[in-house]
Design a protein around this motif. Sequence first.
Motif, PDB file in Angstrom:
ATOM      1  N   PRO A  92       0.929  -1.058  -0.104  1.00  0.00           N
ATOM      2  CA  PRO A  92      -0.002   0.068  -0.069  1.00  0.00           C
ATOM      3  C   PRO A  92       0.898   1.175   0.019  1.00  0.00           C
ATOM      4  CG  PRO A  92      -0.889  -1.708   1.453  1.00  0.00           C
ATOM      5  CD  PRO A  92       0.419  -2.054   1.049  1.00  0.00           C
ATOM      6  N   MET A  93       1.913   1.206   0.816  1.00  0.00           N
ATOM      7  CA  MET A  93       2.963   2.507   0.600  1.00  0.00           C
ATOM      8  C   MET A  93       3.296   2.540  -0.684  1.00  0.00           C
ATOM      9  SD  MET A  93       2.971   3.561   4.030  1.00  0.00           S
ATOM     10  CE  MET A  93       2.527   3.145   5.566  1.00  0.00           C
ATOM     11  N   SER A  94       3.983   1.648  -1.416  1.00  0.00           N
ATOM     12  CA  SER A  94       4.370   1.841  -2.626  1.00  0.00           C
ATOM     13  C   SER A  94       3.401   2.391  -3.592  1.00  0.00           C
ATOM     14  CB  SER A  94       5.056   0.485  -3.026  1.00  0.00           C
ATOM     15  OG  SER A  94       5.253   0.410  -4.579  1.00  0.00           O
ATOM     16  N   VAL A  98     -13.207  -1.131  -0.072  1.00  0.00           N
ATOM     17  CA  VAL A  98     -12.483  -2.001   1.067  1.00  0.00           C
ATOM     18  C   VAL A  98     -13.489  -3.376   1.387  1.00  0.00           C
ATOM     19  CG1 VAL A  98     -12.221  -2.145   3.611  1.00  0.00           C
ATOM     20  CG2 VAL A  98     -12.126   0.225   2.573  1.00  0.00           C
ATOM     21  N   ILE A  99     -14.800  -3.211   1.244  1.00  0.00           N
ATOM     22  CA  ILE A  99     -15.301  -4.695   1.552  1.00  0.00           C
ATOM     23  C   ILE A  99     -15.231  -5.440   0.351  1.00  0.00           C
ATOM     24  CG2 ILE A  99     -18.030  -5.607   1.434  1.00  0.00           C
ATOM     25  CD1 ILE A  99     -18.793  -2.928   2.903  1.00  0.00           C
ATOM     26  N   GLY A 100     -15.042  -5.047  -1.049  1.00  0.00           N
ATOM     27  CA  GLY A 100     -14.881  -5.780  -2.013  1.00  0.00           C
ATOM     28  C   GLY A 100     -13.490  -6.593  -2.006  1.00  0.00           C
ATOM     29  N   SER A 131      -3.780   9.613   0.342  1.00  0.00           N
ATOM     30  CA  SER A 131      -3.701   8.243  -0.403  1.00  0.00           C
ATOM     31  C   SER A 131      -3.079   6.961   0.204  1.00  0.00           C
ATOM     32  CB  SER A 131      -2.779   8.731  -1.552  1.00  0.00           C
ATOM     33  OG  SER A 131      -2.332   7.566  -2.426  1.00  0.00           O
ATOM     34  N   ALA A 132      -2.045   7.097   1.168  1.00  0.00           N
ATOM     35  CA  ALA A 132      -1.468   6.030   2.121  1.00  0.00           C
ATOM     36  C   ALA A 132      -2.455   5.439   3.067  1.00  0.00           C
ATOM     37  CB  ALA A 132      -0.182   6.784   2.729  1.00  0.00           C
ATOM     38  N   THR A 133      -3.468   6.530   3.427  1.00  0.00           N
ATOM     39  CA  THR A 133      -4.420   5.941   4.464  1.00  0.00           C
ATOM     40  C   THR A 133      -5.211   4.965   3.806  1.00  0.00           C
ATOM     41  OG1 THR A 133      -4.258   7.933   5.473  1.00  0.00           O
ATOM     42  CG2 THR A 133      -6.249   6.494   5.996  1.00  0.00           C
ATOM     43  N   VAL A 134      -5.878   5.347   2.510  1.00  0.00           N
ATOM     44  CA  VAL A 134      -6.954   4.549   1.868  1.00  0.00           C
ATOM     45  C   VAL A 134      -5.849   3.245   1.245  1.00  0.00           C
ATOM     46  CG1 VAL A 134      -8.094   4.477  -0.376  1.00  0.00           C
ATOM     47  CG2 VAL A 134      -8.226   6.417   1.118  1.00  0.00           C
ATOM     48  N   MET A 135      -4.861   3.274   0.699  1.00  0.00           N
ATOM     49  CA  MET A 135      -4.324   2.234   0.152  1.00  0.00           C
ATOM     50  C   MET A 135      -3.999   1.248   1.303  1.00  0.00           C
ATOM     51  SD  MET A 135      -3.802   2.482  -3.015  1.00  0.00           S
ATOM     52  CE  MET A 135      -4.553   3.600  -4.261  1.00  0.00           C
ATOM     53  N   THR A 136      -3.593   1.755   2.556  1.00  0.00           N
ATOM     54  CA  THR A 136      -3.335   0.992   3.456  1.00  0.00           C
ATOM     55  C   THR A 136      -4.478   0.121   4.098  1.00  0.00           C
ATOM     56  OG1 THR A 136      -1.583   2.288   4.281  1.00  0.00           O
ATOM     57  CG2 THR A 136      -2.232   0.781   5.897  1.00  0.00           C
ATOM     58  N   MET A 137      -5.809   0.847   4.326  1.00  0.00           N
ATOM     59  CA  MET A 137      -6.933   0.184   4.470  1.00  0.00           C
ATOM     60  C   MET A 137      -7.387  -0.989   3.632  1.00  0.00           C
ATOM     61  SD  MET A 137      -9.146   3.627   5.054  1.00  0.00           S
ATOM     62  CE  MET A 137     -10.766   2.916   5.114  1.00  0.00           C
ATOM     63  N   LEU A 138      -6.898  -0.596   2.290  1.00  0.00           N
ATOM     64  CA  LEU A 138      -7.195  -1.781   1.131  1.00  0.00           C
ATOM     65  C   LEU A 138      -6.373  -2.877   1.567  1.00  0.00           C
ATOM     66  CD1 LEU A 138      -7.942   0.085  -2.307  1.00  0.00           C
ATOM     67  CD2 LEU A 138      -9.380  -0.617  -0.347  1.00  0.00           C
TER      68      LEU A 138
END
Length: 422
Positions: free
Chosen positions: A135-137, A242-244, A357-364
């Motif tokens: 996610p960070m990348s 996130v659910i998907g 962006s990092a927050t959302v990618m880390t959530m995923l």
Amino acid sequence: MTHVTPTPQHASPSTAEGPGLLRIAGLPYFLIAFIARLPFAMMVVGVLTVVVSARGSLSLGGLTSAAVGLGTACFGPLLGAAADRFGQRTVLLVLALANGAMLVVFTLVVYAGAADALVLVSAFGIGATAPQVAPMSRSRLVTMIADRMPQAVRARTVSGTMAYESAADETVFVFGPFLVGILASALAPWAPLVGAAALTVVFVGAFALHPSARAVSLHRGVDGRAPSAVSELFTPRVLIVVIGILGVGMFFGTMLTALTSFMADRGAPEQAGLLYGVMGVGSAILALGVAWLPSRFSLRARWLVFSGILLGGSLLLLRVDTPEMMMLALAIMGIGIGPTLVTQYSFGAARSPLGRSATVMTMLGSGIVVGQSLGAAVAGELAESAGTTSALLLPIIAASVAFVAGLVNWRLSAAEPRVASV
């Protein structure tokens, strides 16, 4: 919302007009980022292997894997938010040392015969300190695309980047369990976790120190604050992604565990990884191919089509009775799962609130790990108590979660601007 809107075109991250992403980030970046995500893929299976070997309990092993996922679920998004606020370098350096230490501590706790509760607590610590490099990348690359590439090529470059990143994840999540098996068989059950600790300190540390870690979104103020509200992270359009992706993670965990049970019934549990590779390799190849799909094949349509293929392939598990039939089902599911994952991450990039962006990618990323951990734990319990046939129902349920989320997303996407190509 972020100005990065993935409209897939015929391009890869490194072939856009002007300076390509490969030139901007540099080849060493991609090599370091690939190896640095390997320990993350080894954690769940490595923890399960050590506990089952040392304690002789598949049930405790499943609970321990779930504890890793719970730790990631609780702290992963918070670490992503910290990276958005303070920058990735400091956060990742602290996590590299902390996670490396926790992997070693967990190994010592298991072999020291400590109480089960302490084993679960230390497993939770592994998940809580996991440096989610993938996610960070993604966040780092999306920021570079948004801030340093021409507007005309950003959309297709994001699409190609998400395709590459998902293919890298697929490769790592197939190779990680395979590497765990090799190290555990050749050396000892504890070897994979010690190896993962070493890789974490060296390569996550290198990823943190890479010059690209200084890249901070232009949307962040001088004090590091984002212009968007935290509440924007919890809108239906973000949560449905996130659910998907949680459904995809559940599929990974349930499928690998049920497949192991399936092959164990035939006296060859060690071959489960080889069969699983049939799905993983195909999935990685198809994930890369997403970047070349025509733009008129919209993102929301891709989610439905490819998750539908995943669900259709999983239904074959109801009739599978030979390894050959299992390979066929896995091959079909591989066609669907890679492109589904790429599409979900593309939606995540498009719907990230400004500066988060990092927050959302880390959530995923947390959604995948949580789904994988819980899926593996439930499938292990069900396989042990009710048999393989019952466990094989779980991948179907997981695929259904991803597909139904795609249906909901279709309705939510209808209200979005046409330029988003969703």
